[in-house]
Design a protein around this motif. Structure first.
Motif, PDB file in Angstrom:
ATOM      1  N   GLY A 195       3.179  12.986  -7.588  1.00  0.00           N
ATOM      2  CA  GLY A 195       3.496  12.767  -5.448  1.00  0.00           C
ATOM      3  C   GLY A 195       3.048  11.427  -5.258  1.00  0.00           C
ATOM      4  N   ILE A 196       1.913  10.212  -5.636  1.00  0.00           N
ATOM      5  CA  ILE A 196       1.460   9.141  -5.445  1.00  0.00           C
ATOM      6  C   ILE A 196       2.458   8.712  -4.441  1.00  0.00           C
ATOM      7  N   LYS A 197       1.668   8.184  -3.239  1.00  0.00           N
ATOM      8  CA  LYS A 197       2.064   7.068  -2.644  1.00  0.00           C
ATOM      9  C   LYS A 197       1.919   5.887  -2.198  1.00  0.00           C
ATOM     10  N   ASN A 198       1.079   5.577  -2.922  1.00  0.00           N
ATOM     11  CA  ASN A 198       0.888   3.513  -2.846  1.00  0.00           C
ATOM     12  C   ASN A 198      -0.164   2.851  -3.697  1.00  0.00           C
ATOM     13  N   ILE A 199       0.820   2.116  -4.802  1.00  0.00           N
ATOM     14  CA  ILE A 199       0.354   1.891  -6.150  1.00  0.00           C
ATOM     15  C   ILE A 199       0.521  -0.151  -5.416  1.00  0.00           C
ATOM     16  N   ILE A 200      -0.948  -0.453  -6.574  1.00  0.00           N
ATOM     17  CA  ILE A 200      -1.251  -1.750  -6.311  1.00  0.00           C
ATOM     18  C   ILE A 200      -1.551  -2.504  -7.908  1.00  0.00           C
ATOM     19  N   VAL A 201      -0.325  -3.486  -7.915  1.00  0.00           N
ATOM     20  CA  VAL A 201      -0.235  -3.276  -9.434  1.00  0.00           C
ATOM     21  C   VAL A 201      -1.241  -5.081  -9.524  1.00  0.00           C
ATOM     22  N   VAL A 202      -2.001  -4.661 -10.318  1.00  0.00           N
ATOM     23  CA  VAL A 202      -2.451  -6.120 -10.693  1.00  0.00           C
ATOM     24  C   VAL A 202      -2.661  -7.067 -11.288  1.00  0.00           C
ATOM     25  N   GLU A 219      10.282   7.200  -3.218  1.00  0.00           N
ATOM     26  CA  GLU A 219       9.689   6.388  -2.362  1.00  0.00           C
ATOM     27  C   GLU A 219       8.422   6.356  -2.416  1.00  0.00           C
ATOM     28  N   VAL A 220       7.741   5.264  -3.475  1.00  0.00           N
ATOM     29  CA  VAL A 220       6.270   4.947  -3.027  1.00  0.00           C
ATOM     30  C   VAL A 220       6.499   3.077  -3.043  1.00  0.00           C
ATOM     31  N   ASN A 221       5.696   2.845  -1.837  1.00  0.00           N
ATOM     32  CA  ASN A 221       4.902   1.887  -2.139  1.00  0.00           C
ATOM     33  C   ASN A 221       4.461   1.206  -2.480  1.00  0.00           C
ATOM     34  N   VAL A 222       5.009  -0.181  -3.664  1.00  0.00           N
ATOM     35  CA  VAL A 222       4.314  -1.475  -4.382  1.00  0.00           C
ATOM     36  C   VAL A 222       4.324  -2.696  -3.761  1.00  0.00           C
ATOM     37  N   ILE A 223       3.024  -2.937  -4.403  1.00  0.00           N
ATOM     38  CA  ILE A 223       2.572  -3.984  -4.077  1.00  0.00           C
ATOM     39  C   ILE A 223       1.879  -4.676  -5.215  1.00  0.00           C
ATOM     40  N   ARG A 224       2.243  -6.275  -5.832  1.00  0.00           N
ATOM     41  CA  ARG A 224       1.765  -6.507  -6.486  1.00  0.00           C
ATOM     42  C   ARG A 224       0.610  -7.467  -5.675  1.00  0.00           C
ATOM     43  N   THR A 225       0.219  -7.985  -6.871  1.00  0.00           N
ATOM     44  CA  THR A 225      -1.196  -9.335  -6.645  1.00  0.00           C
ATOM     45  C   THR A 225      -1.407  -9.251  -8.091  1.00  0.00           C
TER      46      THR A 225
END
Length: 544
Positions: A195-202, A219-225
């Motif tokens: 149920g996590i809603k925010n993932i940052i992929v490094v 519907e999970v927010n996913v950001i890639r850096t």
């Protein structure tokens, strides 16, 4: 162009007010931006003159003290409370300041954030907790959007740093967590299913397509850096909203109308360097710093009919005197720069005769209403050209101005004096204070001379004891050595004198009178400037 105020002395008389208006009109015709003002309520005579020529009464000027609006403070220096800490920090460094106000979306002031606050939060705060926007996170981590389902990102940072099976087995996740991990499908899918809603992929690896599809489904927010885990964790707390690092709500703010001296006093007590400037609606206008106090735009003023600080507006020494037009002795004022100082020994204020000469020098046409004001000022100050202060310049000006206004100046002057000398409805204090001026003979001798023009002498002399008692009290409370009141009869061309007791010997010495009586009439005493005050000074000198 900043406005310049033109005004005469306190207890304004007709010549003082009329000269301010006439000089302002003259200056504005030459391209300046000026406005006439008065320092007190105008008298009946002046009111008659302004109404006769249909000229508006100048606005009241309380003081010319330095205000916050006169300081070159940092206008429009503020950040939004939803800006990231990193953005705020970059702004502070760029502008070489240590603090900045925070505002909401409507530019209302909400707090002050400083480098000290930021440092304390980074050292002692809970850096795991993040409350920010998706955009802030992209900006701070130099990241790109993979999936976005909400505008905000809020939660506790969890690092996927364990071996995958240990992470799945030992770490409990919820929608309140923010996962920071490299492309590790087992950990990512586990987090999504929890149920996590925010993932940052490094890191440099692209996210597994199946993980991306699973995140989209839930519907999970996913950001890639492309930053590594260490650098990402170092920066992520800087993505927080600035308002989260701003704990002190007891911020001292100032308004543009507040006074410079008050700010200096308060800042000395608080020993802060940064102060928000707001308006009455709590809208933030900018930032005031102690270092800004060196950059001030003093109010510009032109003085007419006086050049002594004791007769002028409050705060005059904080203003910039750009010009003086007067006909009195040189007073105690000093200026930082050379100025135009037109001072001539003529009867009227500043004189209206002097101003008439200014118009002539520039060959500037004088409108009928302005001519009427200057005419009134000269007739008032020279008592319809009967005063010993009257000069040929005054007479020349009166004849020329009377022609412009098409008036019989003698008839008009008498009507003006009748309107102004009525004491009906005035208290004794108002009678004395109608036209009173203070003078400094030396550091120890400060005195005042009041002059009352009236055709109804009996209304004062019948109550002379009450007037004497009043001026004794005024002298004591006002810090005067003595007060002299000259009740001038313009028809007889002389004055009746009442005075506080310490003036008795001075008047006797000055006028050469033995045992001068209260209410005594002295002929040919109608000019305070050229007759009464010089006689008082002569009396003081004789007694020393």
């Amino acid at each position: 162009m900043k406005k310049t105020y033109i005004f005469g002395h306190h207890n304004p008389d007709t010549d003082s007010v009329c000269s301010a208006i006439s000089l302002s009109y003259y200056k504005n015709k030459l391209g300046f931006n000026t406005e006439p003002r008065v320092l007190d309520e105008i008298n009946k005579e002046t009111d008659y003159v302004l109404k006769y020529f249909k000229v508006s009464e100048p606005n009241y000027l309380d003081n010319v003290k330095l205000q916050i609006k006169d300081i070159e403070y940092h206008k429009n220096y503020y950040m939004h409370d939803t800006d990231s800490i990193k953005r705020v920090h970059d702004f502070l460094v760029e502008k070489s300041i240590t603090g900045v106000p925070l505002v909401d979306k409507n530019h209302k002031f909400v707090g002050l954030i400083t480098l000290k606050m930021i440092l304390e939060k980074l050292i002692r705060g809970n850096l795991r907790h993040i409350n920010t926007s998706y955009e802030n996170m992209l900006d701070v981590l130099n990241a790109r959007e993979l999936l976005r389902f909400s505008k905000e990102i809020t939660g506790e940072v969890i690092v996927g740093g364990y071996r995958s099976m240990i992470f799945v087995k030992e770490i409990k996740l919820s929608e309140k967590d923010i996962l920071v991990t490299s492309n590790r499908p087992l950990i990512i899918n586990y987090a999504i299913n929890e149920g996590i809603k925010n993932i940052i992929v490094v890191g440099s690896q692209e996210l597994d397509p199946e993980c991306l599809e699973n995140a989209r489904k839930h519907e999970v927010n996913v950001i890639r850096t492309e930053y590594d885990t260490f650098y990402t964790l170092k920066l992520i707390s800087l993505a927080n909203y600035a308002k989260n690092f701003c704990d002190d709500k007891r911020v001292v703010c100032f308004k543009e109308e507040d006074y410079y001296n008050d700010f200096v006093d308060i800042s000395k007590k608080l020993k802060h360097n940064n102060y928000p400037v707001i308006d009455e609606q709590n809208t933030c206008l900018g930032l005031l710093r102690l270092t800004d106090l060196d950059n001030v735009n003093r109010k510009k003023v032109i003085l007419v009919d006086h050049n002594e600080s004791g007769q002028s507006v409050m705060g005059l020494r904080q203003a910039e005197i750009v010009e003086i037009v007067d006909h009195h002795k040189i007073g105690d004022l000093t200026t930082n720069n050379p100025i135009n100082f037109r001072n001539m020994a003529v009867g009227s204020t500043n004189t209206c005769s002097i101003i008439y000469q200014l118009y002539k020098e520039k060959n500037l046409e004088i409108p009928k209403d302005i001519a009427g004001l200057m005419l009134s000022g000269i007739l008032s100050d020279t008592i319809i050209l009967k005063s010993p202060t009257t000069t040929e310049l005054d007479k020349e000006a009166v004849l020329a101005l009377a022609e412009i206004t098409n008036l019989d100046y003698e008839t008009y002057g008498i009507n003006m004096f009748k309107a102004g000398t009525s004491l009906k409805g005035k208290t004794k204090e108002e009678v004395i204070n109608t036209d009173i001026k203070s003078f400094n003979y030396d550091d120890e001798t400060r005195y005042a001379v009041s002059q009352i023009f009236t055709l109804d002498i009996d209304s004062i002399t019948k109550d002379i004891d009450s007037y004497i008692e009043l001026i004794e009290n005024m002298a004591e409370k006002g810090g005067y050595q003595f007060i002299v009141v000259a009740i001038t009869d313009i028809l007889k061309n002389g004055s009746y004198f009442i005075y506080s007791k310490k003036a008795k010997e001075i008047l006797e010495a000055g006028y050469g009178i033995q045992d001068i009586k209260q209410g005594e009439y002295i002929d040919n005493q109608v000019s305070r400037k050229k007759q009464i005050v010089p006689t008082i000074i002569h009396g003081i000198n004789r007694l020393r």
